[in-house]
Scaffold this motif. Sequence first.
Motif, PDB file in Angstrom:
ATOM      1  N   MET A   1      -7.393  20.606 -12.169  1.00 54.89           N
ATOM      2  CA  MET A   1      -8.371  21.408 -11.444  1.00 54.89           C
ATOM      3  C   MET A   1      -7.897  22.858 -11.413  1.00 54.89           C
ATOM      4  O   MET A   1      -6.745  23.144 -11.148  1.00 54.89           O
ATOM      5  N   THR A   2      -8.805  23.759 -11.668  1.00 55.26           N
ATOM      6  CA  THR A   2      -8.518  25.177 -11.550  1.00 55.26           C
ATOM      7  C   THR A   2      -9.005  25.642 -10.188  1.00 55.26           C
ATOM      8  O   THR A   2     -10.154  25.407  -9.817  1.00 55.26           O
ATOM      9  N   TRP A   3      -8.123  26.280  -9.470  1.00 58.17           N
ATOM     10  CA  TRP A   3      -8.438  26.751  -8.125  1.00 58.17           C
ATOM     11  C   TRP A   3      -8.854  28.217  -8.187  1.00 58.17           C
ATOM     12  O   TRP A   3      -8.164  29.030  -8.789  1.00 58.17           O
ATOM     13  N   THR A   4      -9.950  28.552  -7.530  1.00 59.07           N
ATOM     14  CA  THR A   4     -10.334  29.954  -7.420  1.00 59.07           C
ATOM     15  C   THR A   4      -9.444  30.608  -6.366  1.00 59.07           C
ATOM     16  O   THR A   4      -8.813  29.920  -5.546  1.00 59.07           O
ATOM     17  N   GLU A   7     -10.620  29.562  -2.946  1.00 58.02           N
ATOM     18  CA  GLU A   7     -10.201  28.195  -2.596  1.00 58.02           C
ATOM     19  C   GLU A   7      -8.731  28.164  -2.193  1.00 58.02           C
ATOM     20  O   GLU A   7      -8.367  27.478  -1.236  1.00 58.02           O
ATOM     21  N   GLN A   8      -7.900  28.912  -2.903  1.00 60.02           N
ATOM     22  CA  GLN A   8      -6.483  28.960  -2.550  1.00 60.02           C
ATOM     23  C   GLN A   8      -6.282  29.593  -1.176  1.00 60.02           C
ATOM     24  O   GLN A   8      -5.507  29.090  -0.365  1.00 60.02           O
ATOM     25  N   ALA A  19      -1.468  19.631  -1.854  1.00 56.74           N
ATOM     26  CA  ALA A  19      -1.878  20.008  -3.212  1.00 56.74           C
ATOM     27  C   ALA A  19      -0.673  20.275  -4.104  1.00 56.74           C
ATOM     28  O   ALA A  19      -0.664  19.893  -5.277  1.00 56.74           O
ATOM     29  N   ARG A  24      -1.698  19.123  -7.900  1.00 51.66           N
ATOM     30  CA  ARG A  24      -3.035  19.675  -8.108  1.00 51.66           C
ATOM     31  C   ARG A  24      -3.028  21.196  -8.165  1.00 51.66           C
ATOM     32  O   ARG A  24      -3.957  21.803  -8.685  1.00 51.66           O
ATOM     33  N   ILE A  25      -1.971  21.809  -7.614  1.00 49.54           N
ATOM     34  CA  ILE A  25      -1.811  23.257  -7.691  1.00 49.54           C
ATOM     35  C   ILE A  25      -0.329  23.546  -7.875  1.00 49.54           C
ATOM     36  O   ILE A  25       0.528  22.826  -7.343  1.00 49.54           O
TER      37      ILE A  25
END
Length: 178
Positions: A1-4, A7-8, A19, A24-25
């Motif tokens: 998943m790419t986090w904007t 979102e971060q 996360a 996930r991050i």
Amino acid sequence: MTWTVDEQLALTATEAVAAIQSGRIKAADYMATLLARAAALSSLNALTTLDLDGALAAAQRIDALPPEAKARLPLAGLPIVVKDNINTAGLQTSAGTPALEGFVPQTNAPSVQRLLDAGAIVLGKANMHELAFGITSTNFATHAGPVRNPYDPTLIPGGSSGGTAAAIAARIAPAGLG
């Protein structure tokens, strides 16, 4: 998943750790986002010191850990700010007064060390009322200047730990010591 970025920045401390632990991050990506946020909001005077290199290196070390090692760290990769009267090894601790400017402790305060041992990462030092003798965090004694309220810069965040409060409210860090 790419986090904007949004979102971060919306992650709570608990969500950020989950996360990072799950992969996930990346801790380094999250830290880079928060460091950029801190730089962009420097006019709030929330921080006296930003540990760009140290914070990113610590986040990269967390990312390099195997999943089982990350799982044993309850605060794996959690960026925090620390009030400038709490000792942090290698980072200036001035207590908001010119008398201590340039003082760099060799050891961490026990509270900081426990957080680091749990996987937290010091992003920077938070501005404060000089020597914690006041309730406004309006500090003209140092280069940092008075702390500004992130929701209305004409107001103060209040308290002697106003830098910590402002940094968390402005989403510069999800947690801190004040």
